[in-house]
Design a protein around this motif. Sequence first.
Motif, PDB file in Angstrom:
ATOM      1  N   ALA A   1      37.053  27.466   0.296  1.00 40.64           N
ATOM      2  CA  ALA A   1      36.829  26.219  -0.445  1.00 40.64           C
ATOM      3  C   ALA A   1      35.680  26.377  -1.434  1.00 40.64           C
ATOM      4  O   ALA A   1      35.752  25.875  -2.568  1.00 40.64           O
ATOM      5  CB  ALA A   1      36.546  25.083   0.529  1.00 40.64           C
ATOM      6  N   ILE A   2      34.624  27.072  -1.034  1.00 39.56           N
ATOM      7  CA  ILE A   2      33.480  27.281  -1.914  1.00 39.56           C
ATOM      8  C   ILE A   2      33.900  28.042  -3.168  1.00 39.56           C
ATOM      9  O   ILE A   2      33.507  27.705  -4.298  1.00 39.56           O
ATOM     10  CB  ILE A   2      32.362  28.049  -1.178  1.00 39.56           C
ATOM     11  CG1 ILE A   2      31.606  27.102  -0.236  1.00 39.56           C
ATOM     12  CG2 ILE A   2      31.393  28.698  -2.145  1.00 39.56           C
ATOM     13  CD1 ILE A   2      30.791  26.047  -0.957  1.00 39.56           C
ATOM     14  N   VAL A   3      34.724  29.073  -2.999  1.00 44.02           N
ATOM     15  CA  VAL A   3      35.180  29.849  -4.156  1.00 44.02           C
ATOM     16  C   VAL A   3      36.018  28.982  -5.086  1.00 44.02           C
ATOM     17  O   VAL A   3      35.860  29.011  -6.310  1.00 44.02           O
ATOM     18  CB  VAL A   3      35.988  31.082  -3.698  1.00 44.02           C
ATOM     19  CG1 VAL A   3      36.569  31.818  -4.898  1.00 44.02           C
ATOM     20  CG2 VAL A   3      35.100  32.026  -2.893  1.00 44.02           C
ATOM     21  N   LEU A   4      36.911  28.192  -4.520  1.00 47.48           N
ATOM     22  CA  LEU A   4      37.772  27.339  -5.339  1.00 47.48           C
ATOM     23  C   LEU A   4      36.976  26.264  -6.085  1.00 47.48           C
ATOM     24  O   LEU A   4      37.313  25.907  -7.218  1.00 47.48           O
ATOM     25  CB  LEU A   4      38.828  26.666  -4.457  1.00 47.48           C
ATOM     26  CG  LEU A   4      39.923  27.574  -3.888  1.00 47.48           C
ATOM     27  CD1 LEU A   4      40.826  26.789  -2.951  1.00 47.48           C
ATOM     28  CD2 LEU A   4      40.742  28.209  -5.009  1.00 47.48           C
ATOM     29  N   LEU A   5      35.933  25.747  -5.451  1.00 47.44           N
ATOM     30  CA  LEU A   5      35.159  24.659  -6.051  1.00 47.44           C
ATOM     31  C   LEU A   5      34.153  25.130  -7.088  1.00 47.44           C
ATOM     32  O   LEU A   5      33.567  24.304  -7.795  1.00 47.44           O
ATOM     33  CB  LEU A   5      34.422  23.880  -4.956  1.00 47.44           C
ATOM     34  CG  LEU A   5      35.285  23.065  -3.989  1.00 47.44           C
ATOM     35  CD1 LEU A   5      34.424  22.471  -2.883  1.00 47.44           C
ATOM     36  CD2 LEU A   5      36.033  21.962  -4.735  1.00 47.44           C
ATOM     37  N   THR A   6      33.932  26.451  -7.194  1.00 44.78           N
ATOM     38  CA  THR A   6      32.909  26.961  -8.114  1.00 44.78           C
ATOM     39  C   THR A   6      33.486  27.997  -9.061  1.00 44.78           C
ATOM     40  O   THR A   6      32.800  28.949  -9.447  1.00 44.78           O
ATOM     41  CB  THR A   6      31.723  27.568  -7.333  1.00 44.78           C
ATOM     42  OG1 THR A   6      32.208  28.593  -6.444  1.00 44.78           O
ATOM     43  CG2 THR A   6      31.006  26.518  -6.521  1.00 44.78           C
ATOM     44  N   ASP A   7      34.736  27.811  -9.444  1.00 44.43           N
ATOM     45  CA  ASP A   7      35.373  28.736 -10.382  1.00 44.43           C
ATOM     46  C   ASP A   7      34.625  28.748 -11.718  1.00 44.43           C
ATOM     47  O   ASP A   7      34.385  27.703 -12.326  1.00 44.43           O
ATOM     48  CB  ASP A   7      36.827  28.320 -10.595  1.00 44.43           C
ATOM     49  CG  ASP A   7      37.444  29.049 -11.772  1.00 44.43           C
ATOM     50  OD1 ASP A   7      37.356  30.282 -11.796  1.00 44.43           O
ATOM     51  OD2 ASP A   7      37.967  28.369 -12.676  1.00 44.43           O
ATOM     52  N   ASN A   8      34.254  29.945 -12.170  1.00 43.10           N
ATOM     53  CA  ASN A   8      33.456  30.065 -13.389  1.00 43.10           C
ATOM     54  C   ASN A   8      34.217  29.673 -14.654  1.00 43.10           C
ATOM     55  O   ASN A   8      33.616  29.301 -15.661  1.00 43.10           O
ATOM     56  CB  ASN A   8      32.952  31.512 -13.548  1.00 43.10           C
ATOM     57  CG  ASN A   8      31.964  31.893 -12.464  1.00 43.10           C
ATOM     58  OD1 ASN A   8      31.258  31.048 -11.936  1.00 43.10           O
ATOM     59  ND2 ASN A   8      31.919  33.167 -12.109  1.00 43.10           N
ATOM     60  N   HIS A   9      35.550  29.761 -14.608  1.00 48.67           N
ATOM     61  CA  HIS A   9      36.349  29.489 -15.797  1.00 48.67           C
ATOM     62  C   HIS A   9      36.552  27.996 -16.041  1.00 48.67           C
ATOM     63  O   HIS A   9      36.771  27.584 -17.177  1.00 48.67           O
ATOM     64  CB  HIS A   9      37.715  30.179 -15.692  1.00 48.67           C
ATOM     65  CG  HIS A   9      37.617  31.668 -15.566  1.00 48.67           C
ATOM     66  ND1 HIS A   9      37.077  32.467 -16.548  1.00 48.67           N
ATOM     67  CD2 HIS A   9      37.975  32.506 -14.561  1.00 48.67           C
ATOM     68  CE1 HIS A   9      37.116  33.732 -16.171  1.00 48.67           C
ATOM     69  NE2 HIS A   9      37.649  33.782 -14.970  1.00 48.67           N
ATOM     70  N   SER A  10      36.525  27.215 -14.996  1.00 46.46           N
ATOM     71  CA  SER A  10      36.817  25.786 -15.167  1.00 46.46           C
ATOM     72  C   SER A  10      35.693  24.870 -14.696  1.00 46.46           C
ATOM     73  O   SER A  10      35.748  23.661 -14.915  1.00 46.46           O
ATOM     74  CB  SER A  10      38.104  25.429 -14.396  1.00 46.46           C
ATOM     75  OG  SER A  10      37.955  25.698 -13.013  1.00 46.46           O
ATOM     76  N   VAL A  11      34.685  25.416 -14.046  1.00 47.98           N
ATOM     77  CA  VAL A  11      33.593  24.607 -13.499  1.00 47.98           C
ATOM     78  C   VAL A  11      32.282  25.044 -14.145  1.00 47.98           C
ATOM     79  O   VAL A  11      31.947  26.226 -14.142  1.00 47.98           O
ATOM     80  CB  VAL A  11      33.495  24.750 -11.965  1.00 47.98           C
ATOM     81  CG1 VAL A  11      32.377  23.876 -11.422  1.00 47.98           C
ATOM     82  CG2 VAL A  11      34.816  24.380 -11.312  1.00 47.98           C
ATOM     83  N   SER A  12      31.561  24.093 -14.704  1.00 48.44           N
ATOM     84  CA  SER A  12      30.300  24.408 -15.372  1.00 48.44           C
ATOM     85  C   SER A  12      29.228  24.797 -14.352  1.00 48.44           C
ATOM     86  O   SER A  12      29.361  24.532 -13.151  1.00 48.44           O
ATOM     87  CB  SER A  12      29.821  23.197 -16.179  1.00 48.44           C
ATOM     88  OG  SER A  12      29.461  22.133 -15.304  1.00 48.44           O
ATOM     89  N   ILE A  13      28.175  25.431 -14.858  1.00 50.53           N
ATOM     90  CA  ILE A  13      27.057  25.823 -14.000  1.00 50.53           C
ATOM     91  C   ILE A  13      26.446  24.594 -13.329  1.00 50.53           C
ATOM     92  O   ILE A  13      26.066  24.621 -12.154  1.00 50.53           O
ATOM     93  CB  ILE A  13      25.989  26.577 -14.799  1.00 50.53           C
ATOM     94  CG1 ILE A  13      26.557  27.880 -15.369  1.00 50.53           C
ATOM     95  CG2 ILE A  13      24.770  26.873 -13.927  1.00 50.53           C
ATOM     96  CD1 ILE A  13      27.019  28.858 -14.313  1.00 50.53           C
ATOM     97  N   GLY A  14      26.371  23.495 -14.084  1.00 50.92           N
ATOM     98  CA  GLY A  14      25.825  22.265 -13.517  1.00 50.92           C
ATOM     99  C   GLY A  14      26.648  21.759 -12.349  1.00 50.92           C
ATOM    100  O   GLY A  14      26.092  21.356 -11.315  1.00 50.92           O
ATOM    101  N   ASP A  15      27.992  21.789 -12.508  1.00 52.30           N
ATOM    102  CA  ASP A  15      28.868  21.344 -11.422  1.00 52.30           C
ATOM    103  C   ASP A  15      28.794  22.292 -10.225  1.00 52.30           C
ATOM    104  O   ASP A  15      28.893  21.858  -9.078  1.00 52.30           O
ATOM    105  CB  ASP A  15      30.312  21.231 -11.914  1.00 52.30           C
ATOM    106  CG  ASP A  15      30.532  20.005 -12.790  1.00 52.30           C
ATOM    107  OD1 ASP A  15      29.681  19.097 -12.742  1.00 52.30           O
ATOM    108  OD2 ASP A  15      31.540  19.966 -13.514  1.00 52.30           O
TER     109      ASP A  15
END
Length: 213
Positions: free
Chosen positions: A133-147
Amino acid sequence: MKLLLERFVTLWVVIDPIGTIPVFIAVTAGMTANARRRTALVATLVSASVLLFFLVLGQLLIDALGIGLLSFQIAGGIVLFLFALTMIFGESKQETDKRLVEADAELRAADRPSPAVFPLAVPSLASPGAMLAIVLLTDNHSVSIGDQAITAAVMGVVLLIAYVFMLLAGPIIHLIGNSGAAVISRVMGMILASVAADAVLSAFIEIIKTGTL
């Protein structure tokens, strides 16, 4: 706000602080109060370290292997869905982890890892579902550093709650009982199944729109 709530619910379900309470009671039976507090703290810190590792390096590993994000999202959603099914129809998390505790107790004392590491930190808190879940929620391509930072903060809050629950394990399990913990675990499984299905459907919709993985 919706994003924050969704991530909190997802991480709450896969980390499952309530389901960890009976496991904590089982592995700390006979310990002094200070030893129980130390075990809870170490378990929380180790699980946080493991999940932070996947938060920081999980995406890099995927990119290094050349796996498409949408492919990983579909695979991850399916795995999370199967994980949710085991929460709903199989043994509850606390029952499974208790069996691990019993099996571990058969080993010689010198060969046993610290109960704070196994089974409390891994696989009870930092479960395979939580890592994924952590990997899916922090995808670099679609999730900003802030998120991603928000996800890390939410993860920290959930683990902090788990730490508090472990400190209050005795009164809580006395209040809800093992049956109550099992019921809560199954309800959380239903929520996780919905989140997993949404991840898979979203990936398929994106594939249809873009025609790429």
